[in-house]
Write an enzyme that holds these catalytic residues in place. Sequence first.
Site, short mmCIF file in Angstrom:
data_model
loop_
_atom_site.label_atom_id
_atom_site.label_comp_id
_atom_site.label_asym_id
_atom_site.label_seq_id
_atom_site.Cartn_x
_atom_site.Cartn_y
_atom_site.Cartn_z
N SER A 238 0.80 -1.27 0.06
CA SER A 238 -0.06 -0.13 0.05
C SER A 238 0.96 1.31 -0.04
O SER A 238 1.54 1.30 0.97
CB SER A 238 -0.85 0.00 1.19
N HIS B 226 -1.25 -1.12 -4.23
CA HIS B 226 -2.59 -0.85 -3.45
C HIS B 226 -2.51 0.93 -3.25
O HIS B 226 -1.78 1.17 -2.62
CB HIS B 226 -2.53 -1.62 -2.33
N ASP C 228 -4.76 3.34 -1.67
CA ASP C 228 -6.05 3.93 -0.80
C ASP C 228 -6.60 5.38 -1.11
O ASP C 228 -5.75 6.15 -0.70
CB ASP C 228 -5.45 3.93 0.71
N MET D 87 -9.25 7.97 0.03
CA MET D 87 -9.94 8.41 1.11
C MET D 87 -10.34 9.72 0.87
O MET D 87 -9.96 10.73 0.40
CB MET D 87 -9.09 8.43 2.34
N HIS E 232 -8.39 0.95 -3.68
CA HIS E 232 -9.40 0.65 -2.70
C HIS E 232 -10.05 2.18 -2.39
O HIS E 232 -9.61 2.94 -1.81
CB HIS E 232 -8.37 0.20 -1.53
N MET F 17 -12.32 4.01 -0.26
CA MET F 17 -12.76 4.41 0.96
C MET F 17 -13.51 5.96 0.80
O MET F 17 -13.06 6.88 1.49
CB MET F 17 -11.71 4.31 2.18
N MET G 242 -11.72 -6.24 5.42
CA MET G 242 -10.46 -5.50 6.29
C MET G 242 -9.91 -5.89 7.68
O MET G 242 -10.87 -6.66 8.36
CB MET G 242 -11.06 -4.26 6.48
N GLY H 206 -8.76 3.79 7.22
CA GLY H 206 -8.44 5.09 7.65
C GLY H 206 -7.05 5.56 7.50
O GLY H 206 -6.63 6.37 7.25
N PHE H 207 -6.24 4.42 8.14
CA PHE H 207 -4.93 4.85 8.57
C PHE H 207 -4.04 3.67 8.29
O PHE H 207 -4.62 2.45 8.58
CB PHE H 207 -4.85 5.32 10.03
N ASP I 263 -6.49 -6.56 4.35
CA ASP I 263 -5.84 -5.14 4.21
C ASP I 263 -5.78 -4.87 5.62
O ASP I 263 -6.85 -4.72 6.23
CB ASP I 263 -6.39 -4.41 3.40
N GLY I 264 -4.52 -4.46 6.10
CA GLY I 264 -4.63 -4.00 7.41
C GLY I 264 -3.67 -4.60 8.42
O GLY I 264 -3.85 -5.86 8.72
N GLY I 265 -2.51 -4.05 8.97
CA GLY I 265 -1.75 -4.87 9.81
C GLY I 265 -1.15 -6.12 9.41
O GLY I 265 -0.43 -6.88 10.19
C1 DX5 Z 1 -6.01 1.30 5.58
C2 DX5 Z 1 -5.91 1.10 4.38
C3 DX5 Z 1 -4.75 0.19 4.25
C4 DX5 Z 1 -3.18 0.54 4.83
C5 DX5 Z 1 -2.73 -0.57 5.29
O1 DX5 Z 1 -7.34 2.05 5.75
O2 DX5 Z 1 -6.99 0.54 3.77
O3 DX5 Z 1 -4.49 -0.27 2.99
O4 DX5 Z 1 -2.72 1.32 3.80
O5 DX5 Z 1 -1.36 -0.23 5.89
P1 DX5 Z 1 -0.67 -1.12 7.16
O6 DX5 Z 1 -0.16 -2.34 6.37
O7 DX5 Z 1 0.31 -0.23 7.67
O8 DX5 Z 1 -1.72 -1.78 8.12
ZN ZN Z 2 -6.37 -0.24 1.56
#
Ligand code: DX5
Ligand code: ZN
Length: 218
Positions: free
Chosen positions: A6, A29, A31, A33, A62, A64, A133, A138-139, A171-173
């Site tokens: 991402s 990827h 994002d 937003m 993606h 959002m 997710m 968001g972050f 996606d995420g962590g």
């Molecule tokens: C969060 C995004 C993710 C984010 C993942 O809202 O959709 O794509 O960039 O970042 P990490 O891999 O650091 O959790």
């Molecule tokens: Zn994402």
Amino acid sequence: MQICPSILSADFANLERELHRIAEADWAHVDVMDGHFVPNLTLGLPVVEALARVSPVPLDCHLMIDDPDRWAAGYAEAGAASVTFHVEAVRDAVATARSVRAAGARAAFALKPGTPFAPYADLLAEVDMVLVMTVEPGFGGQSFMDDQMAKVREVRQAVERRGGQIWVQVDGGVSADTIGRCVEAGADVFVAGSAVYGAEDAGAQVRALRDLAAGHRH
Ligand code: DX5
Ligand code: ZN
């Protein structure tokens, strides 16, 4: 087993260079937003158009954003090879998925952590991928939500019943510590922001994550 770094965690002042750091990845990827659907604002259509011109890998957008019905196909036309919208934001998911595919991209729907999969199971007929997710959108840099693995399993089972062509993305962590659990639950496409862009050698990190994923495959 596909790795999608991402660019949310990349250097936004040097996005072309940052895309070349992940030239070995399967997708970049992106994002998108809007500051409404999520409490953060990133980039939109003109930037995606510019990224598509220089990216060595296909773009996985993606969205959002509110009202993806209106915007999703535009991201495909701008050059994204895959466009994901959120079921919590879309009004007509079928029409939106069809508009993305008609514009030549793969279509996907995303589920926030609190959103169950079952009410959307029939939508599998319209998409190429489902995004589960594993953080609140968001972050970047948030902790992986282990409790989403049950949903990944549920989506994987539904996909297998249909013949297994649809991809299951998380996606995420996602990191070297958590990717194995995602594979075991049935994911096959992995978004990783901070884990890749926080590494000294992003390319090596992409390879390492892919090797780890392959090693957990059953
Ligand atoms: C969060 C995004 C993710 C984010 C993942 O809202 O959709 O794509 O960039 O970042 P990490 O891999 O650091 O959790
Ligand atoms: Zn994402």
